[in-house]
Motif scaffolding. Structure first.
Motif, short mmCIF file in Angstrom:
data_model
loop_
_atom_site.label_atom_id
_atom_site.label_comp_id
_atom_site.label_asym_id
_atom_site.label_seq_id
_atom_site.Cartn_x
_atom_site.Cartn_y
_atom_site.Cartn_z
N CYS A 84 -3.43 4.96 4.60
CA CYS A 84 -2.31 4.45 5.13
C CYS A 84 -1.88 5.25 6.64
O CYS A 84 -1.03 5.05 7.39
N GLN A 111 0.86 -1.06 -0.06
CA GLN A 111 0.26 -0.10 -0.07
C GLN A 111 0.91 1.25 -0.06
O GLN A 111 0.55 2.28 -0.73
N LYS A 151 -5.33 7.12 -0.84
CA LYS A 151 -4.42 6.00 -0.24
C LYS A 151 -3.63 6.70 1.02
O LYS A 151 -3.51 5.79 1.91
N VAL A 177 1.37 4.19 -3.08
CA VAL A 177 0.88 5.56 -2.97
C VAL A 177 2.30 6.35 -3.24
O VAL A 177 2.33 7.58 -3.85
#
Length: 254
Positions: free
Chosen positions: A70, A22, A66, A26
């Motif tokens: 996070c 992830q 994103k 990003v």
């Protein structure tokens, strides 16, 4: 008990791997955003500035949700502020006004990448500490084995990141090649127009002479820099004008 603990370790490592995926995703968006906003800042006209600023804005918009997922607040805040700034560029009436917003967004984009890197390191550290707190002396060997597997995953992510950066460079090269092609086409059109005008003038003066294209058709100039291409055609235009004046003088003699 040992089996349950092993499952717990695998779960933690898998979660960490998912988080790394992830973060890497990003990070790619932020790198694109930073690359385009730098190109916008380096632009020498408002059209190119707005074009690259919009490309950067699109990348920031992809990164925004994103970053929220996070939980990297500082990077998210910088991305949010960059979006706000770049949204003003399209309506900027002057090059200086647009460049003002772009410069601030460029600095924030750079800081956003730095903040995301810090979040990535913090995420990895927290997961490792959580596993370590549950470990026992009998399970150290198993933990080390899983950590080695994690390192392999992280190396794979690093390679993927490198591939993304290479794609960015490849895209930048394609954009540069397109710019050169358009520049060459523009200069050739100017040369052709001047040749036609000069020959029509010579014919009007009843001159039996004519001027020809001074550019070498066999030479590949696309490999040159943009500045060298400009110099090459400017010199060609000078040679063409000089040749025309020489032919005109010969007509006067005749």
């Amino acid at each position: 008990m040992k089996k349950h603990y092993l499952c717990f370790v695998i779960f933690i490592i898998y979660s960490e791997f998912q988080a790394q995926e992830q973060f890497n995703d990003v990070d790619s968006d932020l790198v694109y955003a930073y690359s385009h906003v730098k190109s916008a800042y380096k632009s020498n006209n408002i059209t190119h500035l707005k074009y690259y600023a919009n490309r950067s804005l699109e990348a920031f918009k992809r990164a925004k949700p994103k970053l929220k997922a996070c939980n990297c607040e500082t990077a998210y805040d910088n991305a949010y502020d960059s979006i706000e700034l770049l949204a003003h560029v399209d309506n900027a009436e002057t090059f200086e006004d647009g460049r003002f917003y772009v410069k601030r967004a460029r600095d924030l984009a750079k800081q956003s990448i730095i903040d995301l890197d810090k979040c990535t390191v913090g995420n990895t550290t927290n997961a490792t500490e959580e596993v370590a707190s549950e470990s026992s002396n009998d399970d150290i060997a198993t933990l080390q084995h899983e950590q080695n597997k994690l390192k392999e995953m992280q190396e794979a992510l690093r390679l993927k990141g490198q591939q993304i950066k290479e794609k960015i460079e490849e895209q930048k090269q394609k954009e540069l090649d397109l710019k050169k092609e358009q520049l060459i086409k523009s200069y050739k059109e100017v040369l052709a127009s001047n040749i036609k005008s000069y020959n029509e003038l010579l014919e009007t003066c009843n001159c039996k002479y004519e001027v020809f294209d001074p550019v070498d058709k066999t030479e590949t100039i696309k490999t040159r820099s943009v500045e060298d291409i400009k110099t090459y055609f400017v010199n060609g235009l000078k040679d063409l004008t000089s040749n025309y004046l020489s032919q005109l003088e010969l007509c006067d003699v005749d």
